[in-house]
Design a protein around this motif. Structure first.
Motif, short mmCIF file in Angstrom:
data_model
loop_
_atom_site.label_atom_id
_atom_site.label_comp_id
_atom_site.label_asym_id
_atom_site.label_seq_id
_atom_site.Cartn_x
_atom_site.Cartn_y
_atom_site.Cartn_z
N SER A 60 30.35 12.84 65.91
CA SER A 60 31.37 13.61 66.63
C SER A 60 32.73 12.94 66.49
O SER A 60 32.85 11.86 65.92
N TYR A 61 33.73 13.58 67.03
CA TYR A 61 35.10 13.08 66.87
C TYR A 61 35.34 11.76 67.61
O TYR A 61 36.16 10.97 67.20
N ILE A 68 19.88 15.81 66.23
CA ILE A 68 19.14 17.05 66.44
C ILE A 68 17.87 16.92 65.60
O ILE A 68 17.93 16.71 64.40
N ASN A 69 16.72 17.02 66.26
CA ASN A 69 15.47 16.80 65.55
C ASN A 69 15.14 17.90 64.54
O ASN A 69 14.67 17.61 63.45
N GLN A 70 15.39 19.16 64.93
CA GLN A 70 15.09 20.27 64.04
C GLN A 70 16.13 21.37 64.21
O GLN A 70 16.60 21.62 65.31
N VAL A 71 16.47 22.01 63.11
CA VAL A 71 17.37 23.16 63.12
C VAL A 71 16.65 24.29 62.40
O VAL A 71 16.17 24.12 61.28
N ARG A 121 25.66 19.28 74.47
CA ARG A 121 26.59 18.40 73.75
C ARG A 121 26.33 18.48 72.25
O ARG A 121 27.26 18.57 71.45
N ALA A 122 25.06 18.48 71.86
CA ALA A 122 24.72 18.59 70.44
C ALA A 122 25.16 19.93 69.87
O ALA A 122 25.66 20.00 68.74
N ALA A 123 25.02 21.00 70.66
CA ALA A 123 25.44 22.33 70.20
C ALA A 123 26.95 22.39 70.02
O ALA A 123 27.45 22.98 69.06
N LYS A 124 27.70 21.76 70.92
CA LYS A 124 29.16 21.75 70.80
C LYS A 124 29.61 20.99 69.56
O LYS A 124 30.49 21.43 68.83
N ASN A 133 30.33 29.79 65.59
CA ASN A 133 30.58 30.12 66.97
C ASN A 133 29.42 29.60 67.85
O ASN A 133 28.25 29.77 67.51
N GLU A 134 29.78 29.00 68.97
CA GLU A 134 28.77 28.39 69.83
C GLU A 134 27.82 29.42 70.44
O GLU A 134 26.70 29.09 70.81
#
Length: 161
Positions: A60-61, A68-71, A121-124, A133-134
């Protein structure tokens, strides 16, 4: 006399098996839960012909690393899955920073991080870095069957357990 000895030995083995089986099962699950969960989710994604990614680490910034374990890229949404293994009762308010885990076997109380907040937080971070887009991202917390969750209702946010 011999059938009695055989029955006695079989009874001792049965007692040992039924007393040690939960302990052995718990040790195997706590050491291999990510691999077990990944295998099950991979079956679902292959059956539905979804794209499946594993072990995604994002920077992150503010130089915090988000894992993230799986997408899974579905037809409509992208599912961000994090795996968790707890053997007690998780209780608290859904919006708290940490929850209380009551572990019956250890007879202890432990504070654990709120998995909903971690997933949001991981999604953001994923949304910022990928420019997606979130609202298209669905955070999912994958838990083992031995965990019992007793939380108050969540006021806002979209999370699945």
């Amino acid at each position: 006399m011999t059938p009695f000895i055989i029955a006695l030995v079989a009874l001792v083995f049965a007692i040992c098996f039924f007393t040690l089986f939960p302990i052995i099962k718990r040790a195997i699950l706590s050491n291999n839960f990510k691999r077990i969960f990944t295998r099950k989710v991979l079956k679902i994604s292959k059956r539905n012909n979804f794209l499946h990614l594993e072990n995604l680490k994002l920077q992150s910034y503010n130089d915090n690393e988000v894992e993230i374990n799986q997408v899974i890229c579905g037809k409509k949404y992208i599912y961000l899955i994090k795996d968790y293994c707890h053997f007690g009762i998780l209780s608290g308010k859904a919006n708290d920073n940490s929850w209380i885990e009551l572990n019956k076997s250890k007879r202890s109380l432990e504070y654990v991080d709120n998995m909903f907040n971690e997933n949001e937080r991981a999604a953001k971070v994923f949304s910022r870095l990928s420019k997606i887009n979130e609202s298209m991202l669905v955070p999912v917390s994958l838990l083992n069957d031995e965990c019992d969750i007793r939380l108050e209702k969540r006021e806002k946010g979209l999370n699945f357990v």
